[in-house]
Design an enzyme around this catalytic site. Sequence first.
Site, PDB file in Angstrom:
ATOM      1  N   ASP A 142      -2.915  -6.057 -11.282  1.00 19.67           N
ATOM      2  CA  ASP A 142      -2.136  -4.830 -11.449  1.00 19.67           C
ATOM      3  C   ASP A 142      -1.797  -4.453 -12.899  1.00 19.67           C
ATOM      4  OD1 ASP A 142      -0.754  -2.547 -10.579  1.00 19.67           O
ATOM      5  OD2 ASP A 142       1.137  -3.624 -10.544  1.00 19.67           O
ATOM      6  N   CYS A 202       1.731  12.200   5.128  1.00 20.30           N
ATOM      7  CA  CYS A 202       2.160  11.593   3.867  1.00 20.30           C
ATOM      8  C   CYS A 202       2.509  12.654   2.833  1.00 20.30           C
ATOM      9  CB  CYS A 202       1.074  10.659   3.330  1.00 20.30           C
ATOM     10  SG  CYS A 202      -0.494  11.462   2.923  1.00 20.30           S
ATOM     11  N   CYS A 249       9.728   4.323  -3.805  1.00 20.89           N
ATOM     12  CA  CYS A 249       9.790   5.174  -2.614  1.00 20.89           C
ATOM     13  C   CYS A 249       8.618   4.819  -1.714  1.00 20.89           C
ATOM     14  CB  CYS A 249       9.732   6.651  -3.017  1.00 20.89           C
ATOM     15  SG  CYS A 249       9.770   7.806  -1.620  1.00 20.89           S
ATOM     16  N   CYS A 256       2.520   6.938   7.491  1.00 24.20           N
ATOM     17  CA  CYS A 256       1.095   7.028   7.813  1.00 24.20           C
ATOM     18  C   CYS A 256       0.799   6.493   9.225  1.00 24.20           C
ATOM     19  CB  CYS A 256       0.278   6.256   6.786  1.00 24.20           C
ATOM     20  SG  CYS A 256      -1.504   6.274   7.130  1.00 24.20           S
TER      21      CYS A 256
END
Length: 388
Positions: A142, A202, A249, A256
């Site tokens: 990441d 979404c 958030c 979904c």
Amino acid sequence: MPISISSSFPVSVDKAALRTAARAEGFDAIGFVSADIGDIPGKHLKEFISAGRHGDMDWIVEKAARRHHPQALWPEAKSVIMLGLNYGPEIDPLAYTEESEHGVISVYAQGRDYHDVVKKKLKRIARGIVRDYGGDVKVFVDTAPVMEKPLAAKAGLGWQGKHTNLLSRDFGSWLFLGCIFTTHEITPDLATEGSCGSCTECLDICPTNAFPEPYQLDARRCISYLTIETKAHIDRHMRPLIGNRIYGCDDCLAVCPWNKYAKTARELKLRARSELIAPSLAELATLDDAAFRALFSGSPVKRLGRNRFLRNVLIAIGNSGHLAFLEVVTPLLSDRSAIIRVAAVWALGQLATPEIYGQHFDILVGQETDDAVRTEWFLSKGNENEQA
């Protein structure tokens, strides 16, 4: 930082053995993809930056040249092993978004910092590759300039949904991604055929309208960006839209329909700590630096720091409508941090009567030396409540 491991005398990699090793480490998904993924992800990145949608995440611009393609980061890379670790929540992430006395922390940050958990697992697999097959490997989790989601999609772990996040048939929205770059030529897996169809749940649920179009995100309007990434004061017109979300958030992820296949995280370290599920805003507002560090020890929230975290807490308090919160807001009007004082003044303006606001204004505005805080005092005078 990436972990680099190398050895001489490379031999062919046994994909089945690597899948077994990944499962033994607790990974829930593994796929293989060529390091040469083409120029489409890089083109999308360039468009994202050109539109200014990265906000003040300057590191994206600074590392764009290396991020746009795996071989731009490491020219010797031939293949990428993509791994996914399920962090599916035990309760609905939207369950507390209307509980205005409590804050909502994103699911991924309710347990142990996934960077630490995933990196240790990846390093063990990477060492095994070098031991058994030779060659060179680099491990990324990441923080490096790698576009994990396009790689994961090409490796068959899922596909990018309209909210730009990875979706999995087996785990819905809830996969942490890590990758191992290697100099080995490994036969790629087939990309997953997935579709969002006509669904726009979404996009529709996003509190801040952060999606200009399907499959596109404007980070400047995303609550995760506002509460985690930006070091600046959050714009006044965005504050009422944040609600009680104090760190990230999950709305677009949680709503979904593919989550009907999601499973609770197997890795216990990634499961939520009870004290980080809907914590009391009043209690959070009283945290000093030591208490903040103690509460969020081992959590990604700790990296945010007490000042920006309390900025978020105060915005949630301002959105609550509870006059009782004034008891914890007023001491923060004189906090040492200007970013806290701005948020405290705004919260005061949302909750207090004009008389109470005026009393604090008369005492403190003349003492204030920070221009942003002084400006907030005057803008919030009159108990304004702006909407985007």
